[in-house]
Design a protein around this motif. Structure first.
Motif, PDB file in Angstrom:
ATOM      1  N   THR A   6      -2.519   6.032  -0.297  1.00 37.35           N
ATOM      2  CA  THR A   6      -3.508   5.934   0.769  1.00 37.35           C
ATOM      3  C   THR A   6      -2.773   5.862   2.110  1.00 37.35           C
ATOM      4  OG1 THR A   6      -3.539   3.510   0.820  1.00 37.35           O
ATOM      5  CG2 THR A   6      -5.020   4.595  -0.756  1.00 37.35           C
TER       6      THR A   6
ATOM      7  N   GLN B 226      -6.251   8.293  -2.137  1.00 38.55           N
ATOM      8  CA  GLN B 226      -6.868   8.981  -0.998  1.00 38.55           C
ATOM      9  C   GLN B 226      -7.624  10.158  -1.606  1.00 38.55           C
ATOM     10  OE1 GLN B 226      -5.942   7.831   2.143  1.00 38.55           O
ATOM     11  NE2 GLN B 226      -7.004   9.284   3.424  1.00 38.55           N
TER      12      GLN B 226
ATOM     13  N   ALA C 148      -9.967  14.575   7.407  1.00 43.40           N
ATOM     14  CA  ALA C 148      -8.984  13.532   7.065  1.00 43.40           C
ATOM     15  C   ALA C 148      -7.921  14.083   6.122  1.00 43.40           C
ATOM     16  CB  ALA C 148      -9.692  12.332   6.434  1.00 43.40           C
TER      17      ALA C 148
ATOM     18  N   GLU D 288      -4.686   6.624  10.985  1.00 44.01           N
ATOM     19  CA  GLU D 288      -5.536   7.238   9.958  1.00 44.01           C
ATOM     20  C   GLU D 288      -6.237   6.164   9.129  1.00 44.01           C
ATOM     21  OE1 GLU D 288      -6.550  10.364   8.887  1.00 44.01           O
ATOM     22  OE2 GLU D 288      -5.784  11.001  10.827  1.00 44.01           O
TER      23      GLU D 288
ATOM     24  N   ASN E  73     -10.209   5.629   8.588  1.00 46.09           N
ATOM     25  CA  ASN E  73     -10.782   5.571   7.231  1.00 46.09           C
ATOM     26  C   ASN E  73     -11.601   4.298   7.023  1.00 46.09           C
ATOM     27  OD1 ASN E  73      -9.448   7.955   6.739  1.00 46.09           O
ATOM     28  ND2 ASN E  73      -7.809   7.030   5.515  1.00 46.09           N
TER      29      ASN E  73
END
Length: 203
Positions: free
Chosen positions: A58, A116, A128, A156, A160
């Motif tokens: 992730t 992810q 993304a 990021e 998220n």
């Protein structure tokens, strides 16, 4: 007499057969050198890049790993400054131990339940994923340093988290206003990725 000769012959034959086994057990691990330290760093970065690209890592996990990689790199630079650009045997051993710990962390993060989304359906998710691919490619080809990657992934991860919070408040969906906000934030990160990949600094 014949039996004694036979026994001596068998003992000699067994000794010869046993020799390769002894040779194998005394093989030592390759010494840690300045070059092996560099090779190890490249290997770790490749593993992180692959984990980002395939969704095993992730953004938050990548931030943490790259922060640790950046700290090891800084420590190596400090060590070299103290010894006219070289690493002592103790320095090499210390760096190797730290890379061993980081290697284990990469493995754990890539094999835990957190992932992810590798095949998103929404436009926000696809954007993304595209950013993650660009970051992964920058890590793999050395255009992004560990510090730059950590900073990008931190941004990021924040986006998220905001998306998850917004979806939770709206029954799993984003409003048009929220989508526009996320898009503006991703535009900023996109420009930062470009600048970081073209600023002349390399891993």
């Amino acid at each position: 007499m014949k039996s004694m000769i036979k026994m001596s012959f068998m003992s000699a034959a067994l000794a010869i057969l046993a020799m390769p086994v002894v040779a194998q057990t005394t093989t030592q691990a390759a010494p840690v050198t300045g070059q092996s330290i560099q090779d190890r760093k490249e290997n770790q970065q490749d593993r992180i890049a692959n984990g980002v690209k395939d969704g095993q890592l992730t953004a938050g996990e990548t931030t943490n790993l790259e922060k640790k990689e950046g700290a090891i790199n800084q420590e190596e630079r400090d060590m070299r400054k103290l010894d006219n650009g070289k690493l002592t045997s103790a320095d090499k051993a210390t760096l190797n131990q730290q890379q061993n710990k980081l290697s284990n962390q990469i493995y754990q993060d890539k094999h835990n339940a957190a992932t992810q989304t590798a095949d998103p359906k929404s436009e926000v998710g696809k954007r993304a994923e595209n950013q993650q691919d660009r970051i992964a490619n920058g890590v793999k080809d050395g255009q992004l340093t560990a510090g730059e990657t950590s900073n990008l992934e931190k941004k990021e991860a924040a986006i998220n988290k905001e998306v998850r919070t917004d979806r939770a408040a709206n029954g799993g969906k984003l409003t048009q206003q929220e989508k526009a906000q996320v898009n503006r934030q991703q535009n900023k990160v996109s420009k930062q990725i470009y600048r970081d990949k073209h600023n002349g600094r390399h891993q």
